[in-house]
Write an enzyme that holds these catalytic residues in place. Structure first.
Site, PDB file in Angstrom:
ATOM      1  N   ALA A 145       0.748  -1.186  -0.015  1.00 57.46           N
ATOM      2  CA  ALA A 145      -0.029   0.065  -0.035  1.00 57.46           C
ATOM      3  C   ALA A 145       0.651   1.206  -0.063  1.00 57.46           C
ATOM      4  O   ALA A 145       0.637   2.000   0.851  1.00 57.46           O
ATOM      5  CB  ALA A 145      -0.792  -0.019   1.293  1.00 57.46           C
ATOM      6  N   TYR A 179      10.291   9.084  -3.184  1.00 62.50           N
ATOM      7  CA  TYR A 179       9.911   7.657  -3.152  1.00 62.50           C
ATOM      8  C   TYR A 179      10.914   6.841  -2.786  1.00 62.50           C
ATOM      9  O   TYR A 179      10.535   5.863  -1.888  1.00 62.50           O
ATOM     10  CB  TYR A 179       9.464   7.401  -4.609  1.00 62.50           C
ATOM     11  N   GLY A 191      17.618  12.405 -14.804  1.00 60.93           N
ATOM     12  CA  GLY A 191      17.704  11.504 -13.838  1.00 60.93           C
ATOM     13  C   GLY A 191      17.591  10.021 -14.360  1.00 60.93           C
ATOM     14  O   GLY A 191      17.537   9.184 -13.220  1.00 60.93           O
TER      15      GLY A 191
END
Length: 323
Positions: A72, A139, A283
């Site tokens: 999740a 992230y 990136g």
């Protein structure tokens, strides 16, 4: 009973379909990105938030949970840069709520969906688990934070865990009943197949002058069913006491270029892509490929399906979607 948080999402729903064959399964999902219809009918479903401490206490008090599998997370790199608060709240703070509930209710076993983004931009051709973790976006950092927290919780509270760092999940369930559906879509294979199914005008290649065999980026693609199998093998290694704390890469170990993925999509579908070269994205490393030797040696898992099988299964699902 196994608690699968995020079990309505892409990878979670494929895992649940396999897991219900051998375990009773409870799915907790807020349906922010997942789809309730993707959850196997054999699983119990609870609609709720991972960070809801009272709900978690109720779940662990009501059901005989013996392990938790965590899918999740918010997982869009670009979004994490623009909105880091969302990523640290959902991926770190909410996960801490889950881990604290597990400690409180003495649930010992935890499978964590981590990510190749934990490595950042690596210069090695084949990334193994000893490569330094230097994530370059919120992230990746949020996932690595949980890995570090798990190590601390293991020492302090005897929590047992397996971190699974995977690269590019792709493909669909063999029957075509569930597949990869993100809004907006950001993954290469579904973008190509959406184009070939008529819902996108063209496919962009972001840079064709990298130092690779055909000038385009090389990535490690792994079938979602191979991923599901790895999670179940890792779960059993915790339940039978073989593992207490482990980290594994999940990948195919070779990697495919953007052009090779496009060519394979054309081969599988017998359709032609309209391709446009665009500027490189900031990136984007030239090569990101996993070594999965460690999990093969320790648990006997390896990716079984090649790129053509991945795309064929995905196309079976995409052909029947209404975009």
């Amino acid at each position: 009973m196994i608690l699968v948080v995020g079990g309505a999402g892409y990878i979670g729903s494929h895992l649940v379909k396999e897991l219900v064959r051998s375990h009773k399964v409870l799915v907790l999902d807020n349906l922010s990105t997942g789809h309730q219809e993707a959850i196997d009918k054999e699983a119990i479903f609870i609609h709720g938030e991972l960070g809801d401490q009272q709900l978690l206490n109720d779940i662990f008090s009501t059901f005989p949970i013996k392990a938790v599998m965590h899918f999740a997370a918010s997982s869009l790199v670009g979004e994490s840069v623009l909105n880091p608060q969302k990523y640290y709240m959902n991926n770190v703070v909410a996960t801490l709520s889950l881990l604290n509930a597990m400690v409180k209710h003495k649930v010992k076993n935890f499978i964590f969906s981590s990510t190749a983004a934990a490595y950042g931009i690596s210069n090695v051709k084949l990334i193994d688990e000893d490569v330094p973790t230097l994530p370059i976006n919120p992230y990746g950092r949020s996932k690595l934070m949980i890995e570090l927290i798990l190590s601390d919780y293991a020492q302090a509270y005897d929590l047992h865990y397996v971190n699974l760092r995977y690269f590019n999940a792709a493909g669909a369930y063999p029957t075509g009943e569930i597949g990869e559906s993100h809004h907006p879509e950001s993954h290469l294979i579904p973008i190509i197949l959406q184009h070939l199914a008529g819902s996108r005008e063209k496919v962009f290649i972001y840079g064709d002058n990298y130092d690779t065999r055909d000038g385009t980026c090389i990535r490690d693609y792994i079938h979602v069913m191979d991923l599901a199998a790895a999670h179940i093998i890792a779960l059993e290694s915790l339940l039978n006491g073989k593992n207490k704390a482990a980290t594994y890469n999940l990948g195919n170990g070779s990697g495919y270029s953007v052009k090779e993925v496009i060519n394979t999509c054309e081969k599988v579908t017998q359709l032609k892509c309209k391709v446009e070269i665009a500027q490189r994205r900031v990136g984007d490393p030239a090569i990101l490929v996993a070594s999965a030797e460690k999990i093969q040696q320790e648990l006997g898992w390896k990716a079984e399906r090649d790129l053509e099988a991945i795309i064929a299964s995905a196309w079976k699902w995409h052909k029947h979607q209404k975009y």
